[in-house]
Design a protein around this motif. Structure first.
Motif, PDB file in Angstrom:
ATOM      1  N   PHE A 125      -3.619  30.482  -7.285  1.00 30.90           N
ATOM      2  CA  PHE A 125      -3.469  30.611  -5.839  1.00 30.90           C
ATOM      3  C   PHE A 125      -4.674  31.287  -5.177  1.00 30.90           C
ATOM      4  O   PHE A 125      -5.189  32.286  -5.665  1.00 30.90           O
ATOM      5  N   ILE A 126      -5.112  30.701  -4.071  1.00 27.45           N
ATOM      6  CA  ILE A 126      -6.234  31.278  -3.318  1.00 27.45           C
ATOM      7  C   ILE A 126      -5.652  32.094  -2.167  1.00 27.45           C
ATOM      8  O   ILE A 126      -4.916  31.566  -1.333  1.00 27.45           O
ATOM      9  N   SER A 127      -5.984  33.380  -2.126  1.00 31.12           N
ATOM     10  CA  SER A 127      -5.396  34.216  -1.078  1.00 31.12           C
ATOM     11  C   SER A 127      -6.156  34.035   0.237  1.00 31.12           C
ATOM     12  O   SER A 127      -7.299  33.576   0.250  1.00 31.12           O
ATOM     13  N   ASN A 174      -6.069  16.644   4.593  1.00 28.93           N
ATOM     14  CA  ASN A 174      -4.750  16.524   3.959  1.00 28.93           C
ATOM     15  C   ASN A 174      -4.753  17.338   2.682  1.00 28.93           C
ATOM     16  O   ASN A 174      -5.765  17.402   1.986  1.00 28.93           O
ATOM     17  N   MET A 175      -3.618  17.906   2.401  1.00 30.87           N
ATOM     18  CA  MET A 175      -3.443  18.681   1.173  1.00 30.87           C
ATOM     19  C   MET A 175      -4.395  19.860   1.097  1.00 30.87           C
ATOM     20  O   MET A 175      -4.694  20.360   0.023  1.00 30.87           O
ATOM     21  N   GLY A 176      -4.865  20.295   2.242  1.00 34.66           N
ATOM     22  CA  GLY A 176      -5.849  21.364   2.225  1.00 34.66           C
ATOM     23  C   GLY A 176      -5.240  22.752   2.160  1.00 34.66           C
ATOM     24  O   GLY A 176      -5.945  23.736   1.940  1.00 34.66           O
ATOM     25  N   GLY A 177      -3.939  22.849   2.375  1.00 32.36           N
ATOM     26  CA  GLY A 177      -3.295  24.164   2.327  1.00 32.36           C
ATOM     27  C   GLY A 177      -2.894  24.686   3.694  1.00 32.36           C
ATOM     28  O   GLY A 177      -2.605  25.877   3.837  1.00 32.36           O
ATOM     29  N   LYS A 178      -2.852  23.811   4.693  1.00 29.84           N
ATOM     30  CA  LYS A 178      -2.500  24.272   6.052  1.00 29.84           C
ATOM     31  C   LYS A 178      -1.043  24.730   6.112  1.00 29.84           C
ATOM     32  O   LYS A 178      -0.746  25.816   6.584  1.00 29.84           O
ATOM     33  N   SER A 179      -0.157  23.864   5.616  1.00 27.00           N
ATOM     34  CA  SER A 179       1.276  24.209   5.671  1.00 27.00           C
ATOM     35  C   SER A 179       1.523  25.497   4.912  1.00 27.00           C
ATOM     36  O   SER A 179       2.260  26.372   5.364  1.00 27.00           O
ATOM     37  N   THR A 180       0.928  25.578   3.751  1.00 26.93           N
ATOM     38  CA  THR A 180       1.152  26.757   2.924  1.00 26.93           C
ATOM     39  C   THR A 180       0.747  28.013   3.673  1.00 26.93           C
ATOM     40  O   THR A 180       1.463  29.011   3.686  1.00 26.93           O
ATOM     41  N   TYR A 181      -0.395  27.932   4.350  1.00 31.85           N
ATOM     42  CA  TYR A 181      -0.925  29.102   5.065  1.00 31.85           C
ATOM     43  C   TYR A 181       0.039  29.553   6.162  1.00 31.85           C
ATOM     44  O   TYR A 181       0.384  30.729   6.258  1.00 31.85           O
TER      45      TYR A 181
HETATM   46  N1  LIG Z   1      -3.861  28.939  -1.032  1.00 37.19           N
HETATM   47  C1  LIG Z   1      -3.627  28.015  -1.982  1.00 37.19           C
HETATM   48  N2  LIG Z   1      -4.016  28.232  -3.251  1.00 37.19           N
HETATM   49  C2  LIG Z   1      -3.792  27.311  -4.217  1.00 37.19           C
HETATM   50  N3  LIG Z   1      -3.174  26.144  -4.003  1.00 37.19           N
HETATM   51  C3  LIG Z   1      -2.771  25.863  -2.764  1.00 37.19           C
HETATM   52  C4  LIG Z   1      -2.969  26.781  -1.691  1.00 37.19           C
HETATM   53  N4  LIG Z   1      -2.459  26.243  -0.575  1.00 37.19           N
HETATM   54  C5  LIG Z   1      -1.993  25.037  -0.917  1.00 37.19           C
HETATM   55  N5  LIG Z   1      -2.168  24.800  -2.231  1.00 37.19           N
HETATM   56  C6  LIG Z   1      -1.800  23.582  -2.978  1.00 37.19           C
HETATM   57  O1  LIG Z   1      -2.073  22.463  -2.173  1.00 37.19           O
HETATM   58  C7  LIG Z   1      -0.908  21.717  -1.938  1.00 37.19           C
HETATM   59  C8  LIG Z   1      -0.915  21.193  -0.530  1.00 37.19           C
HETATM   60  O2  LIG Z   1      -0.839  22.250   0.372  1.00 37.19           O
HETATM   61  P1  LIG Z   1      -0.293  22.072   1.837  1.00 37.19           P
HETATM   62  O3  LIG Z   1       0.926  21.227   1.848  1.00 37.19           O
HETATM   63  O4  LIG Z   1      -0.225  23.417   2.402  1.00 37.19           O
HETATM   64  O5  LIG Z   1      -1.468  21.240   2.528  1.00 37.19           O
HETATM   65  P2  LIG Z   1      -1.569  20.647   3.992  1.00 37.19           P
HETATM   66  O6  LIG Z   1      -2.948  20.911   4.445  1.00 37.19           O
HETATM   67  O7  LIG Z   1      -0.500  21.161   4.859  1.00 37.19           O
HETATM   68  O8  LIG Z   1      -1.387  19.114   3.701  1.00 37.19           O
HETATM   69  P3  LIG Z   1      -0.990  17.912   4.712  1.00 37.19           P
HETATM   70  O9  LIG Z   1      -1.995  17.913   5.787  1.00 37.19           O
HETATM   71  O10 LIG Z   1      -1.071  16.726   3.835  1.00 37.19           O
HETATM   72  O11 LIG Z   1       0.391  18.222   5.189  1.00 37.19           O
HETATM   73  C9  LIG Z   1       0.216  22.671  -2.231  1.00 37.19           C
HETATM   74  O12 LIG Z   1       1.351  22.015  -2.684  1.00 37.19           O
HETATM   75  C10 LIG Z   1      -0.354  23.540  -3.302  1.00 37.19           C
HETATM   76  O13 LIG Z   1      -0.198  22.909  -4.539  1.00 37.19           O
END
Ligand SMILES: Nc1ncnc2c1ncn2[C@@H]1O[C@H](COP(=O)(O)OP(=O)(O)OP(=O)(O)O)[C@@H](O)[C@H]1O
Length: 964
Positions: A669-671, A690-697
């Motif tokens: 995990f990247i903080s 996409n999949m860049g980690g926006k939702s997670t953040y």
């Molecule tokens: N800070 C992080 N450190 C490590 N892995 C991460 C982190 N944030 C997200 N990920 C990984 O990336 C995946 C996609 O993250 P996320 O759904 O947040 O992306 P997103 O930018 O919202 O994507 P989309 O635009 O497709 O909705 C997560 O399921 C996780 O596996």
């Protein structure tokens, strides 16, 4: 599972035909109801219910059998004429599936089709024992009586709620808006499973509003039950409540509660038939629930923040059930929710409390601070925590379950469990006392520990000693410890002692006969000639069938029965003694039963004390579970500094992590840092690939706020948190473009609810708003909502979006800040490893706008000559008609793996490019113009890219559209 299916038995065909004839004569059942018939040792299910059970429990239709119907019944049988049987074990699974996962109702009939038990998701009392489960969350059922006010669009909802598992009843009124957001918060805070609503669907004036209420209830994963309007009359309800509460307090209730909520209560009491069950009368307690004391959460927030494990049928995780016995802490499998992460509870009451806390985060800073102080204390006092969690808490039984069982058909065994519980209390008091003598913790914290745990525990030690004394004088504790037998002490009762004496004498005689017979027949009494207490014959002897030949030579032996294991036999004398023993034993049991009943009823008078103690220990359990999770996280959690509501609105998280995601094995995990500051930067727009980690953040911020407000520590290096009064989420319909218009409507409705609900102290999380609709509409919606939140509400908000144009809002409003996800290289610290093995990852969130071309970031991080990067950027800017670029990005739809692997390939390719640029001297051109050199450089890149292009390489194709 099919091997455990019992056989359906009828004495003859006419009985069978009659059975089905009566079945079709039953009144029509409500939708989503399953009917079962109790056949004694097993159950049977008929018609479409049988097909449902076959599909959902047995997972095969081969278990279905044909019903024997007479011709007339067959004609009227409008369902498949099939049945399936269900063993008691499978019944438990079926009931759990129907009631807790699918929200079905269940009716159980006896053989003559008399309804004996009924249950619904909000009321499982009658089938609780059949389910054989520990219920890890409360089962709350609510009832609503709504008064619409056509003038201002607001309405008043009178609510009553009952938790039959904890004997609690409550009433309240809420004023609500046209999107019923307060109702939604109420349903979520209490985790309501079923809701009774007036059936006004035929009334054209109220139909639409009732439908809206039903939709809100549905969205919260709660079952709606429509009842006739007349059920909601408030007449006589105070008398019913008086009975239920067992005191006259209820008579004054009409002054305290509105007619609406009293009417709702009436419907609830009669629906649950509480007054017809003698064991419910007088047990109930009137409780208060104030919406404002807790953080508001909407249905989307529960899902978006992963509060509970989510199943396909069970969006809220429903009950986190453990099949009877000890709850393992729920951490056996993969952790996918905050509940699983935080659940290291050792008691069932603790698990239930944790469940409740997750739905009811606190908003009062003093209360939260107290929980943090206690967590801090238990983190520090490792030894105390370990003693509690290994030696004491696991020994604490589920008091609520035990006292319920005692009430119905409990035995000495249950009394002894409570006795052992009671014995533990002084021990726990003692350890706390000894640890509090420690110099370490500051006095104020020690005082808090005393008042929260120690005082309420020690206060009950004295009354409990009387209970213990009662058990010690009446129950034979030695027999329990030595042989696990549950017996009344014989010296306690003369009559019992007499019978016991006679029984022992008869037992002696039996032994003598056994030995004499062994000698007479010539068999070893320990090995060959067995003495047994047979369930039919009583005391008798047994020989194998081979050895039995010897028997026939002696007339005095009477053969009783022959089975595989041998021949049971007796003598005249033994038969008569066995008979006598049997009669005496029955008398003994009867005498004992009367005494046991007495002991149980005395034990039950202590129930309020046991329950109070159990709650204190549950509190201790959850706090120690927080302390455990906080100290054993991959990086220990820290205590946040809090800002109360309506004061400084600043949340600043340094190196924050998503607590659930960081636990996944396959993720490093990247903080990220987060700063939200009222007026200066309270509205963050996050863009990126996409999949860049926006939702997670953005979700991480919500999860961390919630964790802080339930009293836990948080996954950050430093944290300053402004307490929020609500976390409201709008999480995109994802890939549901197919749903088209309706998705757009859902978005509008849910977002409207957020806007109505939010105050300046709230936190709004919006992910992919407008994705489920056309770009044009979606963007318009996203912009309008963002502008309203940032401009008018002024609360904290995090917006993850693909609409790049939204970033322009920051030019209009000073409190809007743009953030974007960038590529981040993990430098390999292992010197021996080759440089190529650096892993390229995204997920780093930084201020500013994403320039979309993350390939260029990769170029930057491979330390590409600045000049070339600049040029590539200019090129990208040329393309940068934002819309096309945005569309490209969407179309690219690259998976995380494609991006990571692609970045590695891209890096190799760029390195090759640099090498060739250097080899051909293009980086320091002497005899050609800079422009010509750049042209050549670009040509070179095109050539290299074309050389290495692989048909399936989506990533490279995408990068090329940006770079070339
Ligand atoms: N800070 C992080 N450190 C490590 N892995 C991460 C982190 N944030 C997200 N990920 C990984 O990336 C995946 C996609 O993250 P996320 O759904 O947040 O992306 P997103 O930018 O919202 O994507 P989309 O635009 O497709 O909705 C997560 O399921 C996780 O596996």
């Amino acid at each position: 599972m099919s091997s455990t299916r019992p056989e359906l038995k009828f004495s003859d065909v006419s009985e069978e035909r009659n059975f089905y004839k009566k079945y079709i004569a039953l009144p029509k059942k409500l939708l989503k109801t399953i009917r079962l018939v109790d056949k004694g040792e097993y159950y049977t299910v008929i018609g479409s219910d049988a097909v449902f059970v076959a599909d959902s429990v047995y997972h095969t239709q081969s278990v279905l059998k044909n019903c024997q119907l007479d011709p007339i019944t067959a004609k009227n049988f409008d369902e498949p004429a099939k049945y399936v049987t269900v063993s008691l074990q499978v019944l438990a699974t079926l009931l759990k599936l129907c009631l807790l996962d699918l929200g079905y109702k269940v009716e159980i009939y006896d053989k003559s089709w008399k309804l004996t038990k009924s249950a619904s998701p909000g009321n499982i009392e009658q089938v609780n024992e059949l389910m054989n489960l520990n219920i890890d969350s409360s089962i709350v059922i609510a009832s609503l009586k709504v008064q619409w006010n056509s003038q201002d669009g607001n309405c008043v909802i009178g609510i009553s709620f009952i938790d039959t598992t904890a004997y609690k009843v409550g009433m309240l009124d809420i004023v609500d808006n046209e999107v019923y957001s307060n109702l939604e918060s109420f349903l979520i805070q209490l985790g309501v499973k079923e809701c009774l609503v007036q059936d006004l669907t035929l009334n054209p004036n109220s139909n639409t509003e009732v439908q809206k209420v039903i939709n809100v209830i549905d969205r919260c994963g709660c079952v709606v039950t429509l009842l006739k309007n007349s059920e909601f009359s408030e007449k006589d309800v105070e008398l019913d409540l008086t009975k239920l509460l067992g005191n006259d307090l209820a008579l004054s209730l009409p002054q305290k509660y509105s007619k609406l909520s009293m009417g709702a209560c009436n419907a609830l009491i009669s629906y649950l038939q509480l007054l017809s069950e003698q064991d419910q009368v007088g047990k109930y307690e009137l409780v208060e629930h104030k919406l404002k004391e807790f953080m508001k959460l909407d249905a989307s927030a529960i899902k978006a923040l992963n509060l509970f494990p989510q199943g396909p049928q069970n969006p809220f995780g429903g009950n986190n059930l453990a099949v009877s016995g000890f709850t393992s802490g729920g951490n056996s499998g993969k952790i996918t929710s905050l509940f699983q992460l935080l659940n290291h509870c050792r008691t069932n009451a603790g698990v239930r409390l944790l469940n409740e806390w997750l739905k009811q985060p606190l908003t009062n800073i003093d209360q939260i601070t107290k929980r943090h102080d206690l967590v801090d204390y238990l983190i520090d006092q490792i030894e105390l925590r370990q003693m509690l969690t290994t030696d004491f808490l696991p020994m604490i039984p589920d008091i609520r379950r035990l006292t319920k069982k005692l009430n119905k058909r409990g035995g000495l065994e249950d009394v002894l469990k409570i006795y052992q519980f009671s014995k533990k209390i002084p021990e726990i008091v003692q350890i706390f006392n000894s640890f509090l003598e420690d110099e370490g913790p500051v006095e104020s914290v020690k005082e808090l520990v005393r008042s929260t745990w120690l005082a309420p525990l020690s206060q009950h030690v004295e009354p409990l000693s009387k209970f213990e004394e009662m058990v010690e004088t009446t129950v034979d504790l030695d027999a329990y410890e030595e042989n696990n037998e549950f017996m009344i002490k014989i010296e306690f009762n003369e009559e019992l002692a007499k019978i016991r004496g006679n029984l022992d004498a008869l037992r002696e005689e039996i032994h003598t006969i056994h030995l004499d017979s062994a000698e007479d027949l010539g068999f070893d009494p320990d090995k060959k000639l067995k003495l047994e207490n047979h369930h039919l014959h009583g005391w008798c002897m047994r020989l194998t069938r081979n050895d039995a030949k010897e028997l026939r030579k002696h007339k005095k032996y009477i053969e009783l029965s022959t089975v595989k294991a041998g021949i049971f036999f007796s003598t005249k004398q033994l038969k008569s003694i066995a008979n006598e023993t049997n009669i005496l034993q029955k008398e003994y049991d009867k005498q004992q039963a009367a005494l046991v009943r007495e002991i149980i009823s005395i034990t039950l008078t202590y129930t309020p004390v046991f329950e109070k103690l159990s709650l204190v220990l549950a509190h201790l359990d959850v706090i120690s579970s927080f302390a455990h999770t906080s100290s054993y996280a991959p990086i220990p959690y820290i205590r946040p500094k809090l800002h109360p509501m309506n004061s400084e609105r600043r949340t600043h998280l340094v190196s924050s992590r998503h607590p659930v995601l960081e636990m996944q094995d396959d993720i490093s995990f990247i903080s990220n840092d987060v700063t939200l500051e009222s007026g200066k930067g309270d509205f963050l727009i996050i863009t990126g690939p996409n999949m860049g980690g926006k939702s997670t953040y953005i979700r991480q911020v919500g999860v961390i706020s919630l964790m802080a407000q339930i009293g836990c520590f948080v996954p950050c290096e430093e944290a300053e948190i402004a307490i929020v009064d609500a976390i409201l989420c709008r999480v995109g319909a994802g890939d549901s473009q197919l749903k088209g218009v309706s998705t757009f409507m859902v978005e509008i409705l849910e977002t409207a609810s957020i806007l109505k609900n939010a105050s300046k102290n709230s936190l709004i999380i919006v992910d992919e708003l407008g994705r489920g609709t056309s770009t044009y509409d979606g963007f318009g919606l996203a912009w309008a909502i963002a502008e309203h939140i940032a401009g008018k509400i002024g609360c904290f908000a995090l917006f993850a979006t693909h609409f790049h144009e939204l970033t322009e809002l920051s030019e209009k409003l000073p409190n809007v800040k743009n953030m974007h996800v960038v590529a981040h290289i993990e430098k390999d610290t292992n010197e021996q490893k080759h440089d190529d093995e650096d892993i390229t990852l995204l997920y780093k969130v930084e201020p500013g706008i994403s320039d979309q071309s993350f390939g260029i970031h990769v170029a930057e991080v491979v330390q590409f000559p600045e000049k070339i990067v600049k040029m590539a950027k200019r090129k990208a800017n040329e393309l940068d008609d934002l819309k096309t670029s945005n569309e490209n990005l969407k179309k690219a739809k690259l998976s995380l793996q494609e991006v990571n692997e692609g970045n590695i390939r891209l890096k190799a390719l760029l390195e090759q490019w640099i090498r060739r640029v250097k080899e051909e001297g293009l980086d320091t051109p002497s005899n050609i113009s800079e422009e010509a050199s750049q042209h050549k450089i670009q040509e070179l890149l095109r050539a290299i890219a074309n050389e290495s292009e692989n048909e399936n390489d989506n990533y490279l194709k995408y990068i090329k559209t940006l770079l070339l």
